[in-house]
Design a protein around this motif. Structure first.
Motif, mmCIF file in Angstrom:
data_model
loop_
_atom_site.group_PDB
_atom_site.id
_atom_site.type_symbol
_atom_site.label_atom_id
_atom_site.label_comp_id
_atom_site.label_asym_id
_atom_site.label_seq_id
_atom_site.Cartn_x
_atom_site.Cartn_y
_atom_site.Cartn_z
ATOM 1 N N ARG A 274 12.905 31.572 29.760
ATOM 2 C CA ARG A 274 13.885 30.681 29.147
ATOM 3 C C ARG A 274 13.319 30.142 27.840
ATOM 4 N NH1 ARG A 274 18.118 28.699 32.080
ATOM 5 N NH2 ARG A 274 18.198 29.340 34.271
ATOM 6 N N LYS A 275 14.102 30.197 26.811
ATOM 7 C CA LYS A 275 13.657 29.668 25.523
ATOM 8 C C LYS A 275 13.874 28.163 25.474
ATOM 9 C CE LYS A 275 14.383 33.841 22.828
ATOM 10 N NZ LYS A 275 15.058 34.418 21.645
ATOM 11 N N LYS A 276 12.819 27.438 25.150
ATOM 12 C CA LYS A 276 12.919 25.986 25.053
ATOM 13 C C LYS A 276 13.540 25.596 23.719
ATOM 14 C CE LYS A 276 8.902 25.156 27.969
ATOM 15 N NZ LYS A 276 7.570 24.525 28.043
ATOM 16 N N ALA A 277 14.241 24.465 23.758
ATOM 17 C CA ALA A 277 14.870 23.981 22.529
ATOM 18 C C ALA A 277 13.796 23.484 21.569
ATOM 19 C CB ALA A 277 15.842 22.854 22.853
ATOM 20 N N LYS A 278 13.839 23.963 20.386
ATOM 21 C CA LYS A 278 12.842 23.586 19.378
ATOM 22 C C LYS A 278 13.383 22.467 18.506
ATOM 23 C CE LYS A 278 10.797 28.183 19.172
ATOM 24 N NZ LYS A 278 10.474 29.323 18.305
ATOM 25 N N GLY A 279 12.463 21.685 17.924
ATOM 26 C CA GLY A 279 12.861 20.616 17.023
ATOM 27 C C GLY A 279 13.333 21.159 15.682
ATOM 28 N N PRO A 280 13.956 20.315 14.887
ATOM 29 C CA PRO A 280 14.450 20.782 13.582
ATOM 30 C C PRO A 280 13.282 21.072 12.633
ATOM 31 C CG PRO A 280 14.729 18.430 13.782
ATOM 32 C CD PRO A 280 14.248 18.906 15.115
ATOM 33 N N ASN A 281 13.550 21.878 11.666
ATOM 34 C CA ASN A 281 12.541 22.208 10.654
ATOM 35 C C ASN A 281 12.279 20.971 9.797
ATOM 36 O OD1 ASN A 281 10.869 23.367 8.810
ATOM 37 N ND2 ASN A 281 12.355 24.859 8.040
ATOM 38 N N PRO A 282 11.031 20.505 9.724
ATOM 39 C CA PRO A 282 10.766 19.267 8.961
ATOM 40 C C PRO A 282 11.066 19.404 7.475
ATOM 41 C CG PRO A 282 8.721 20.313 9.632
ATOM 42 C CD PRO A 282 9.805 21.036 10.343
ATOM 43 N N LEU A 283 11.005 20.627 6.947
ATOM 44 C CA LEU A 283 11.284 20.810 5.512
ATOM 45 C C LEU A 283 12.771 20.719 5.202
ATOM 46 C CD1 LEU A 283 8.836 23.760 4.819
ATOM 47 C CD2 LEU A 283 8.476 21.352 4.334
ATOM 48 N N SER A 284 13.595 21.044 6.208
ATOM 49 C CA SER A 284 15.037 21.022 5.965
ATOM 50 C C SER A 284 15.677 19.681 6.285
ATOM 51 C CB SER A 284 15.704 22.117 6.804
ATOM 52 O OG SER A 284 15.529 21.842 8.170
ATOM 53 N N VAL A 285 14.918 18.759 6.869
ATOM 54 C CA VAL A 285 15.464 17.449 7.244
ATOM 55 C C VAL A 285 15.255 16.463 6.094
ATOM 56 C CG1 VAL A 285 15.279 15.539 8.884
ATOM 57 C CG2 VAL A 285 15.018 17.886 9.664
ATOM 58 N N GLN A 286 16.324 15.744 5.724
ATOM 59 C CA GLN A 286 16.213 14.754 4.650
ATOM 60 C C GLN A 286 15.537 13.483 5.171
ATOM 61 O OE1 GLN A 286 20.068 14.060 3.089
ATOM 62 N NE2 GLN A 286 20.209 16.044 2.057
ATOM 63 N N LYS A 287 14.820 12.848 4.278
ATOM 64 C CA LYS A 287 14.170 11.590 4.650
ATOM 65 C C LYS A 287 15.205 10.471 4.783
ATOM 66 C CE LYS A 287 9.756 12.627 2.496
ATOM 67 N NZ LYS A 287 8.766 12.194 1.482
ATOM 68 N N LYS A 288 14.940 9.536 5.707
ATOM 69 C CA LYS A 288 15.864 8.424 5.924
ATOM 70 C C LYS A 288 15.780 7.436 4.765
ATOM 71 C CE LYS A 288 15.860 8.573 10.941
ATOM 72 N NZ LYS A 288 15.613 7.812 12.177
ATOM 73 N N LYS A 289 16.951 7.066 4.268
ATOM 74 C CA LYS A 289 17.000 6.082 3.176
ATOM 75 C C LYS A 289 16.984 4.678 3.754
ATOM 76 C CE LYS A 289 19.551 9.088 0.048
ATOM 77 N NZ LYS A 289 20.787 9.253 -0.747
ATOM 78 N N SER A 290 16.195 3.775 3.122
ATOM 79 C CA SER A 290 16.135 2.381 3.586
ATOM 80 C C SER A 290 17.330 1.629 3.028
ATOM 81 C CB SER A 290 14.839 1.729 3.098
ATOM 82 O OG SER A 290 14.770 1.805 1.692
ATOM 83 N N HIS A 291 18.164 1.068 3.921
ATOM 84 C CA HIS A 291 19.371 0.341 3.506
ATOM 85 C C HIS A 291 19.006 -1.128 3.267
ATOM 86 C CE1 HIS A 291 21.845 3.780 4.472
ATOM 87 N NE2 HIS A 291 21.141 3.893 5.606
ATOM 88 N N GLN A 292 18.834 -1.535 2.013
ATOM 89 C CA GLN A 292 18.529 -2.928 1.669
ATOM 90 C C GLN A 292 19.805 -3.662 1.299
ATOM 91 O OE1 GLN A 292 15.686 -2.879 -1.448
ATOM 92 N NE2 GLN A 292 14.003 -2.140 -0.151
ATOM 93 N N ASN A 293 19.832 -4.955 1.607
ATOM 94 C CA ASN A 293 20.994 -5.772 1.273
ATOM 95 C C ASN A 293 20.985 -6.082 -0.218
ATOM 96 O OD1 ASN A 293 23.208 -7.346 1.355
ATOM 97 N ND2 ASN A 293 22.316 -9.002 2.603
#
Length: 283
Positions: free
Chosen positions: A227-246
């Motif tokens: 059985r193939k295990k679910a792999k995590g997303p590619n770190p290069l293709s994932v965008q960085k989270k933007k910090s939401h400041q007030n």
């Protein structure tokens, strides 16, 4: 018309190749009538003309009985005799010289073991070879050559032989019975030992047994798949989270200054009240 003729010839060659094992270079056994027809109608070179029909390289053969027959026919067939002498000689095992038809029939035999194409203008010989499996026939009409399509007998013979190959032979059936008998005996021996043996032996018997295949490799009853295990997303293709400041939030110092300004603007000047005891203003 020429394209249809070529397709018909290719279809016939594929039939003989698939059903009777005819292979290149195609071997063509020519009798005296066929060689004489090629000379009279100026079909030269003969090997090129025949290879255009069959769609592959060819080798032309004749027999010493055919040469002897052309020699007996006299001067009118002298040119045909010269052309026949340039062909390869097919081996015929009879000691005495026969007529050309009898010689070719003996070489072809019952099932054409040498996979010869037969080139002839003799209609009786062509009818005879239509009843022999795996014998393609070539004949000429004026300055054109034709490959005769497979006869109904040859098609039925190929169909029957294919059905026979799909069924088991007697030897294969006896071998299968013997192997099944051995397997049943092994299972019975295993069941009897499990009744008298330890529980550990029972656990071993419950496991799937391995049977050796023809190549000696062990094969299990059921195939096991990973059985193939679910792999995590590619770190290069994932965008960085933007910090939401007030956006409205400001530093403390700036907010204090702004409060002071607001307060200073809102200040009112206090005036003294006019009372009873207050002195009148001097004039």
């Amino acid at each position: 018309m020429r394209v249809k003729k070529q397709k018909r010839h290719r279809r016939a060659v594929r039939f003989y190749t698939a059903c009777f094992g005819v292979r290149q270079p195609y071997k063509v056994l020519c009798d005296g009538t066929f060689i004489h027809h090629l000379i009279v109608n100026n079909i030269a070179p003969a090997d090129t003309a025949i290879s255009n029909i069959l769609g592959g390289s060819v080798k032309l053969f004749t027999t010493r009985c055919v040469l002897a027959e052309l020699k007996r026919l006299g001067k009118s067939y002298s040119e045909s005799l010269q052309a026949a002498n340039r062909l390869m000689i097919a081996r015929c095992d009879h000691e005495q010289i026969k007529n050309a038809e009898g010689c070719i029939v003996e070489i072809i035999g019952e099932n054409n073991p040498d996979h010869f194409f037969v080139g002839t203008q003799d209609t009786d010989m062509r009818k005879k070879f239509q009843e022999v499996p795996g014998v393609p026939l070539i004949f000429g009409l004026r300055n054109a050559l034709f490959l005769e399509p497979p006869s109904a007998f040859q098609r039925q013979f190929a169909k029957n032989s294919e059905e026979e190959r799909s069924h088991m032979t007697e030897k294969e059936a006896t071998l299968l019975k013997k192997r099944t008998k051995d397997l049943v005996e092994n299972w019975e021996i295993g069941d009897s030992s499990s009744e008298n043996g330890d529980p550990e032996d029972e656990n071993l018997e419950m496991q799937p047994k391995k049977y050796s295949s023809r190549k000696g490799m062990a094969v299990k009853d059921r195939p096991q798949f990973k059985r193939k295990k679910a792999k995590g997303p590619n770190p290069l293709s994932v965008q960085k989270k933007k910090s939401h400041q007030n956006k409205n939030s400001m530093p403390r110092k700036e907010s204090k200054d702004s409060d002071e300004t607001v307060r200073s603007r809102g200040r009112k000047r206090k005036r003294p009240r006019k009372g009873k005891n207050s002195a009148p203003a001097e004039s």
